[in-house]
Structures are given as C-alpha cells and as structure tokens.
Scaffold this motif. Structure first.
Motif, short mmCIF file in Angstrom:
data_model
loop_
_atom_site.label_atom_id
_atom_site.label_comp_id
_atom_site.label_asym_id
_atom_site.label_seq_id
_atom_site.Cartn_x
_atom_site.Cartn_y
_atom_site.Cartn_z
N LEU A 1 38.39 21.10 34.08
CA LEU A 1 39.14 21.44 32.87
C LEU A 1 38.87 22.89 32.50
O LEU A 1 37.84 23.45 32.86
CB LEU A 1 38.76 20.53 31.69
CG LEU A 1 39.03 19.03 31.81
CD1 LEU A 1 38.68 18.35 30.50
CD2 LEU A 1 40.47 18.75 32.20
N VAL A 2 39.80 23.47 31.75
CA VAL A 2 39.62 24.83 31.26
C VAL A 2 39.71 24.82 29.74
O VAL A 2 40.44 24.01 29.16
CB VAL A 2 40.68 25.79 31.86
CG1 VAL A 2 40.51 25.89 33.37
CG2 VAL A 2 42.10 25.33 31.53
N GLN A 3 38.97 25.72 29.12
CA GLN A 3 38.97 25.82 27.66
C GLN A 3 39.93 26.92 27.23
O GLN A 3 39.79 28.07 27.64
CB GLN A 3 37.55 26.10 27.15
CG GLN A 3 37.42 25.94 25.64
CD GLN A 3 35.98 26.08 25.17
OE1 GLN A 3 35.20 26.84 25.75
NE2 GLN A 3 35.62 25.34 24.13
N LEU A 57 43.88 20.69 31.57
CA LEU A 57 43.93 20.97 33.00
C LEU A 57 44.49 22.37 33.23
O LEU A 57 45.26 22.87 32.40
CB LEU A 57 44.83 19.95 33.70
CG LEU A 57 44.30 18.51 33.80
CD1 LEU A 57 45.42 17.59 34.26
CD2 LEU A 57 43.12 18.43 34.75
N PRO A 58 44.14 23.01 34.34
CA PRO A 58 44.77 24.30 34.66
C PRO A 58 46.29 24.12 34.76
O PRO A 58 46.77 23.31 35.55
CB PRO A 58 44.16 24.67 36.02
CG PRO A 58 42.89 23.90 36.10
CD PRO A 58 43.14 22.63 35.35
N ARG A 102 48.75 27.36 42.33
CA ARG A 102 47.52 27.99 42.79
C ARG A 102 47.13 29.19 41.92
O ARG A 102 45.95 29.40 41.61
CB ARG A 102 47.66 28.42 44.25
CG ARG A 102 47.64 27.24 45.24
CD ARG A 102 47.59 27.74 46.67
NE ARG A 102 48.87 28.36 47.07
CZ ARG A 102 49.84 27.72 47.72
NH1 ARG A 102 49.69 26.46 48.05
NH2 ARG A 102 50.95 28.35 48.05
N ARG A 103 48.13 29.97 41.50
CA ARG A 103 47.85 31.12 40.64
C ARG A 103 47.25 30.68 39.31
O ARG A 103 46.27 31.29 38.83
CB ARG A 103 49.14 31.92 40.39
CG ARG A 103 48.95 33.06 39.40
CD ARG A 103 50.25 33.78 39.11
NE ARG A 103 51.32 32.88 38.68
CZ ARG A 103 51.40 32.35 37.46
NH1 ARG A 103 50.47 32.62 36.54
NH2 ARG A 103 52.41 31.56 37.15
N GLU A 104 47.81 29.63 38.71
CA GLU A 104 47.30 29.16 37.43
C GLU A 104 45.85 28.68 37.55
O GLU A 104 45.03 28.93 36.67
CB GLU A 104 48.19 28.04 36.88
CG GLU A 104 49.56 28.51 36.40
CD GLU A 104 49.49 29.39 35.16
OE1 GLU A 104 48.44 29.40 34.48
OE2 GLU A 104 50.50 30.06 34.87
N VAL A 105 45.54 27.99 38.64
CA VAL A 105 44.16 27.54 38.85
C VAL A 105 43.23 28.75 38.94
O VAL A 105 42.15 28.78 38.33
CB VAL A 105 44.05 26.67 40.12
CG1 VAL A 105 42.58 26.41 40.46
CG2 VAL A 105 44.78 25.35 39.92
N GLY A 117 39.08 30.53 37.79
CA GLY A 117 38.37 31.38 38.71
C GLY A 117 38.25 30.81 40.11
O GLY A 117 37.69 31.47 41.00
N LEU A 118 38.78 29.62 40.35
CA LEU A 118 38.63 28.96 41.63
C LEU A 118 39.89 29.07 42.49
O LEU A 118 41.00 29.17 41.97
CB LEU A 118 38.29 27.47 41.42
CG LEU A 118 36.99 27.18 40.67
CD1 LEU A 118 36.80 25.68 40.50
CD2 LEU A 118 35.80 27.80 41.37
N ASP A 119 39.68 29.05 43.80
CA ASP A 119 40.78 28.96 44.75
C ASP A 119 40.95 27.50 45.14
O ASP A 119 39.97 26.73 45.15
CB ASP A 119 40.48 29.79 46.01
CG ASP A 119 40.23 31.25 45.68
OD1 ASP A 119 41.07 31.84 44.96
OD2 ASP A 119 39.21 31.79 46.14
N CYS A 120 42.16 27.11 45.49
CA CYS A 120 42.37 25.71 45.86
C CYS A 120 43.45 25.58 46.92
O CYS A 120 44.30 26.47 47.08
CB CYS A 120 42.73 24.86 44.64
SG CYS A 120 44.39 25.17 43.98
N GLN A 121 43.39 24.47 47.61
CA GLN A 121 44.43 24.07 48.54
C GLN A 121 45.11 22.84 47.97
O GLN A 121 44.43 21.86 47.63
CB GLN A 121 43.85 23.75 49.92
CG GLN A 121 44.88 23.27 50.92
CD GLN A 121 44.25 22.97 52.28
OE1 GLN A 121 43.09 23.30 52.52
NE2 GLN A 121 45.01 22.35 53.15
#
Length: 326
Positions: free
Chosen positions: A57-59, A71-72, A87-90, A95-99
């Motif tokens: 989760l993001v604050q 959620l992002p 992916r950009r929003e995450v 600060g994380l990269d994701c697949q």
C-alpha cells in the motif's frame, strides 16, 4: 472464422474488427471519440505481495486524501499503454519495479471512467520511506492481513479490499485452477468497443458461439454505452436484441473479460476493445434459442480445449468484469 477469433483472443493476440460496430447506437454514443485525460480517464491499479504474502500500500500525499492508504493507482497518461501506465504508477508511488502477471479486474463506472487492476511481482527498486516523500505519496509499506484489519479506517476507499482478495485468491490457487494470465494487447481503436462472445451453456456437451455474418463470420460488436447505466450490460443486451426478435427466456449471465485491446497513441486511437464472455445458461432439456435475425447464426464449438476454456470461464475462471464501481 468466429472460432478462430476466439482462440486468437485467448492466446493474447490482436483480432481486427470486421466492421466499426455491428449494432448501432444512439447518435451521442456513436460520435464519442475518447481522448485520454480529456474526455476519458483510464485508471491503472496494481496489487503486489511480498514473499510473506503482505500487500503493498502507499500513503497518499494529495490534499484530498492526505495520510490515507491505498493501492498504487493513477490515471493513464496520453501516449501510454495500459500496462506501462500501471508499472509507472507503481514506480512513482512506491519506488518499486514490477512485472505484471495478469489483470484481476476491469471496471467501468460513471460516464468516462475505466479502471484496470493488475497483479504481478516485485522485480526491484527501493521501497519509498518517509524521507523520500513527494507530491505523489508519503511512503509505501507492505501490510499483513492482521495489519490490514487495523488500518481499514485509514484507507482512502474500501473498494481496494475486493481487489486485494481477488489477487490473493489468484496467487493462492494452483496453476491448474487459476484462470490463464490475461494482459492488454496493443492494438488501435478509435472508440470504446465491446466485443461479446455469447455461448449457450447447458448440461449437454454441445456448445455454440453466436456469430455475426456481416463481412464474414465474426464475434459481434457494439459500442460501450458511456451515457447510461449499467454501461457494459446495455451493450450486451443491444446485441441480444439484434439477434433474437423475441425476449429471451433463458438466463443471461455476464461472466468476465477474455481480452482487452488498446494502443494509447494519445492522438486518434485512444479507444479500446473489451472482449467479454456472456453465457446463456440453459436448463436441462431447454434448446438453444433460435436466431431470428438472418445476420446472425450459431457456430458449433468442436474443439475440446476451447469448449473447456469457455466452460471454465462461464463457471468463474475468468477476469471479473464490473459494471459499476463498488
């Protein structure tokens, strides 16, 4: 041809439209040309877990929801694909990269609001801490189930709980019982198109797909009606009304999403095509309803694999499609 189209969609391939649409709509709907962040807002949201099964989760830092958790998520930018936007929003918010692994839900609410929710896996990056706060978010954190129960009152909106549960169920199911990964396909569309795979499902082993005969057999299409509610359901019934002159006495059930096509050039192709599965659930002994419009016909499903995939989808093994935001 319609069978081949369905199989291509299930393989994650682009399927070009035979016509603009098969079922006409009102003038306002027909003239609507979506443009990202001008008159159409595509929202991307992602559910990610760590190795312990804790959810990311993001604050929020925005004034309207300062300090609340979510959620992002965010709006797609002109020129982006849906997956790139997610992916950009995450990255921006956590600060994380994701697949991305698969869509876990598609929603349409209001007149010009479509949200695509994904799940996936963290592949890198550094989790945002309070000292890295910016205009997007204050920080990011992974929450256990117990911690989630303790912060429900601090959530920006409880709607994310549904999608956290959907993503958790997706990952906790084995590869056999999980629905196949479904991701958006890059393809140009000028309007909001709904391509509807309508099947007859009964206790027998026979199954058919409704096909439109204009310019060759194909999956029937209509415009997503962005002016009335329920938005997606109205387009389904427009096709059914066009194919069957009399009122259907069988149960009509919207099952979910088989595919999404979108390019997102930010110019003339900000539309998309959602392919959904609709099941006519026939009671024992009830025959497939007769098509009364000569522009339509039933096509038998002879492939055992396709029959099983569509049966699984009709039973809920499919990306959910929500007509309204909850």
């Amino acid at each position: 041809m319609v069978i081949e189209e369905v199989q291509s969609i299930l393989r994650g391939e682009q399927v070009q439209l035979k016509n603009d649409v098969d079922v006409s709509s009102d003038a306002e709907n027909s003239s609507f040309v979506p443009k990202t962040k001008v008159n159409m807002f595509y929202i991307c949201m992602t559910v990610l877990f760590n190795d312990q099964g804790h959810v990311l989760l993001v604050q929020e830092a925005k004034k309207s929801c300062y300090g609340q958790w979510y959620l992002p998520a965010g709006r797609l930018e002109p020129g982006e694909t849906i997956a790139d936007g997610a992916r950009r929003e995450v990255k921006e918010e956590s600060g994380l990269d994701c697949q991305l692994t698969s869509l876990i839900g598609v929603e349409m609410s209001g007149h010009t609001w479509l949200r695509f929710t994904f799940t996936g896996q963290v592949t890198g990056g550094i989790l945002k801490t309070p000292d890295k706060a910016d205009v997007e978010t204050l920080q990011a954190k992974f929450f256990s189930k117990e911690e989630m129960a303790g912060i429900e009152g601090l959530l920006r909106h409880r709607d994310i709980l549904r999608f956290i549960d959907l993503a958790r169920a997706y990952w906790e199911s084995d590869a056999v019982s999980r629905y196949p990964a479904t991701l958006p396909v890059i393809a140009p569309h000028k309007q909001l198109i709904h391509r509807v795979v309508i099947v007859d499902r009964s206790t027998s082993n026979n199954m058919h797909i409704l096909a439109c005969k204009k310019n060759g057999l194909h999956i029937p299409t209509t415009l997503i009606n962005h002016t009335y509610r329920p938005l997606i359901a109205i387009s389904v019934y427009a096709i059914l009304k066009g194919a069957f002159a009399t009122n259907l006495t069988t149960s009509v059930r919207m099952c979910g999403v088989l595919g999404v096509e979108h390019r997102g050039t930010g110019k003339l192709e900000d539309g998309l095509c959602i392919t959904s599965l609709v099941s006519l659930d026939l009671s024992e002994g009830v025959e497939t309803p007769a098509v009364t419009n000569p522009q339509y016909q039933w096509c038998p499903v002879q492939s055992a694999d396709l029959h099983q995939r569509l049966c699984d989808g009709a039973k809920g093994k499919i990306v959910p499609l929500f007509n309204e935001r909850y």
